[in-house]
Scaffold this motif. Structure first.
Motif, PDB file in Angstrom:
ATOM      1  N   GLN A 282       2.970  10.861   5.003  1.00 52.02           N
ATOM      2  CA  GLN A 282       1.875  11.619   4.407  1.00 52.02           C
ATOM      3  C   GLN A 282       0.765  10.626   4.018  1.00 52.02           C
ATOM      4  O   GLN A 282       0.965   9.803   3.144  1.00 52.02           O
ATOM      5  N   SER A 284      -2.533   8.855   2.491  1.00 57.84           N
ATOM      6  CA  SER A 284      -3.147   8.895   1.168  1.00 57.84           C
ATOM      7  C   SER A 284      -4.414   9.732   1.216  1.00 57.84           C
ATOM      8  O   SER A 284      -5.093   9.808   2.243  1.00 57.84           O
ATOM      9  N   ASN A 285      -4.722  10.364   0.112  1.00 49.57           N
ATOM     10  CA  ASN A 285      -5.964  11.142   0.028  1.00 49.57           C
ATOM     11  C   ASN A 285      -7.192  10.248   0.101  1.00 49.57           C
ATOM     12  O   ASN A 285      -8.290  10.696   0.424  1.00 49.57           O
ATOM     13  N   HIS A 288      -7.183   7.811   4.938  1.00 49.13           N
ATOM     14  CA  HIS A 288      -6.582   8.696   5.945  1.00 49.13           C
ATOM     15  C   HIS A 288      -6.101   7.848   7.126  1.00 49.13           C
ATOM     16  O   HIS A 288      -6.904   7.300   7.875  1.00 49.13           O
ATOM     17  N   ASP A 291       0.841   7.655  11.301  1.00 48.97           N
ATOM     18  CA  ASP A 291       2.190   7.215  10.943  1.00 48.97           C
ATOM     19  C   ASP A 291       2.673   6.037  11.777  1.00 48.97           C
ATOM     20  O   ASP A 291       3.869   5.706  11.751  1.00 48.97           O
TER      21      ASP A 291
END
Length: 604
Positions: A282, A284-285, A288, A291
């Protein structure tokens, strides 16, 4: 034997003895009345108990058969254990019915007849008493007649003497009367003597013999009733035994795996279980990102190299630890699988199961550690596959503490040899536990070099020149396990030679270097004599596995009762009685003696 001939004038003793035997019939009758009451009460209580557990079985049938949450309901089906239990309950019910039937038979066929028998023989005894009184009266009457004739004779003598003294003319007449009275008296004496003899030697003996026959008839009649009672009980017991045999057959047919089979059938069909979803990266805010492992800078590659080096350093140790625990678990598992738990006591069975569970717990932990390292290596190697690592200096991660906690940093390492690792692969634990032993192969066979005669439990006799399948290689004990002509057992490792399809012939035991192992061509074994290239005598076989004088504990084991011995890892135990095939060895440690699981220790 005749009582009349042996017990002269013994009516009183005989009559008392006969009456005692007749009175004893009342005790017998009371006994069977109480027996009938006990059997009836037992039958009623057993019937109530059986009914109670029929109800309990019906209430628990489904959850015992297929669990609390089956996918498919069993309907009226029950697992094999419950069917076996139902057979036993039915047999208890049948036993109750047999006991009730036996109680009725005791009452009708035994007690009533004993009471009738006692009544009839009491009447017979009274008749014998009247008969005895009668012959006694006859004897007394005879004795009275003797006394009477004696009195008449005495009177006649007095009258004759009185007439003679007075000179009367009637002397002759009186003398004639006197002799007549005398003759009557003498005759009566003879009669009395003969009657006396008849009384004591004929009448009483005949009476006693009649009483003897009556008593023996009473014994025979009693025997008949006792035999009838015993036969009724025997029939009841035989019927119960027949039922118990059916119960034993049902127990024998209750294979432990059948319950498992039913549970699986009703819980696996249409099974909707799904693995939890995979974890995913996921971003980070704030930043971006994707993976993919980042390899776009030298710093990142160095860090990955350091992580890889650290993982490689742990890999071999983790693999070795996992493989060692795998061997221990396999041994413990085989100990459980090879045991007939039906023949074992609980205090013998549960330690084996506990040992398997404990070794599995340790193996699972080791496998988890190994898997973490293997995945870390796999992920880094896959990410850096396209990166030229030859120019990257050898590095390692260094962790040190700061005021703000632990901190990792990459440190370059000089003169450090490159490390390689042998990955075990991500094989599942269940798949790996199916291996027999590391280093052995199902395709391997062994050539028997010398004749060997089994001398201990688990050993196998083999003859030189034959070929056998290798099941378990030498684990350091000096023995191998082979399959020869459908039988499995232990053979000294120095007596055989591996014949592998993938590799040349090689000795089974690498430590057996005290003689030179001859080389054989498997294609010409039958045509070449073995003696030409062998030593003149076979080497001495090692001590039987598990029967050495000393054993070293591999695991901790706490005694469960007074017959067992507590051991701890590394302890050297003195063996007093070797394993007899039950999975237990008797030994002494720290002044205590008892049995301990054989699989928890190894010979030293």
């Amino acid at each position: 034997m005749s009582i009349g001939d042996s017990v002269l004038d013994g009516y009183k003793q005989t009559s008392s003895w006969v009456d005692n035997g007749i009175a004893w019939l009342e005790d017998l009758s009371e006994f069977y009345k109480e027996r009938a009451s006990i059997e009836r009460e037992s039958a009623q209580r057993l019937a109530q108990l059986t009914s109670k557990y029929f109800d309990k079985k019906a209430a628990a049938s489904a959850k015992l058969s297929v669990g609390d949450l089956p996918v498919t309901t069993p309907g009226s089906l029950e697992n094999q254990s419950l069917q076996t239990w139902q057979v036993l309950l039915h047999q208890s019910e049948a036993t109750s019915q047999q006991r009730m039937k036996l109680a009725d038979q005791f009452g009708r066929q035994v007690c009533n007849d004993l009471d009738v028998l006692r009544s009839r023989f009491e009447d017979l005894s009274k008749q014998f008493k009247k008969f005895d009184e009668h012959i006694e009266d006859r004897l007394k009457e005879t004795i009275k007649k003797v006394s009477k004739q004696k009195h008449n004779y005495d009177n006649s003598c007095e009258q004759m003497e009185s007439a003679r003294a007075k000179g009367k003319k009637s002397v002759d007449s009186k003398q004639s009367d006197m002799y007549n009275a005398k003759n009557e008296y003498v005759v009566q004496v003879n009669i009395a003597n003969r009657m006396k003899d008849k009384h004591y030697h004929d009448d009483i003996p005949q009476l006693l013999d009649a009483m003897q026959r009556a008593n023996e008839a009473r014994v025979a009649q009693t025997n008949r009733l006792l035999a009838a009672a015993t036969q009724c009980e025997k029939n009841a017991l035989e019927n119960c035994t027949s039922g118990m045999n059916l119960a034993l057959e049902a127990i024998e047919q209750n294979k432990p795996s059948l319950d498992t089979q039913m549970f699986v059938e009703h819980n696996a069909n249409g099974f909707t279980f799904r693995d939890p979803p995979d974890f995913f990266f996921q971003p980070s805010n704030i930043w971006h990102d994707n993976d993919a492992i980042y390899t776009g800078s030298d710093t990142a590659v160095k860090f990955l190299q350091a992580m890889l080096n650290a993982a490689l350093g742990k890999s071999d140790k983790a693999s070795t630890a996992s493989q060692s625990l795998m061997t221990m678990y396999t041994t413990a598992k085989e100990s459980v699988e090879g045991v007939d738990f039906f023949q074992m006591k609980p205090q013998q069975a549960t330690p084996l199961l506990r040992a398997e569970a404990k070794s599995l717990e340790k193996l699972v932990d080791a496998e988890s550690d190994r898997l973490e390292i293997e995945v870390e290596i796999e992920a880094i190697e896959a990410a850096t596959a396209s990166v030229d690592m030859s120019s990257v200096p050898q590095t390692r991660l260094k962790t040190h503490r700061t005021l703000f906690g632990k901190k990792k940093e990459v440190v370059e390492v000089t003169n450090e040899k490159s490390k390689s690792h042998k990955t075990l692969g991500l094989t599942s634990l269940l798949a790996r536990t199916s291996l027999i032993n590391p280093g052995s192969s199902q395709s391997e066979t062994v050539l028997v070099l010398y004749d060997f005669t089994a001398a201990g439990v688990g050993e196998l006799s083999v003859q030189a020149g034959n070929t056998a399948n290798l099941i378990e290689n030498d684990d350091g004990t000096g023995w191998v396990k082979v399959d020869f002509q459908g039988q499995q057992g232990l053979v000294p490792s120095t007596y055989v030679q591996v014949q592998s399809s993938s590799a040349g012939s090689q000795p089974v035991s690498q430590s057996a270097s005290h003689y030179t192992t001859p080389s054989f061509d498997s294609a010409s074994i039958s045509s070449q004599p073995l003696q030409a290239s062998q030593p003149s005598q076979a080497p001495a076989p090692p001590p039987t596995r598990g029967s050495k004088n000393k054993m070293e504990a591999l695991y901790d084991y706490a005694a469960q009762d007074a017959s067992q011995l507590s051991i701890y890892v590394g302890a050297v135990i003195t063996v007093t009685e070797p394993d007899d095939g039950s999975g237990w060895t008797t030994g002494t440690l720290d002044g205590s003696q008892g049995i301990f699981p054989t699989s928890y220790a190894r010979p030293v």
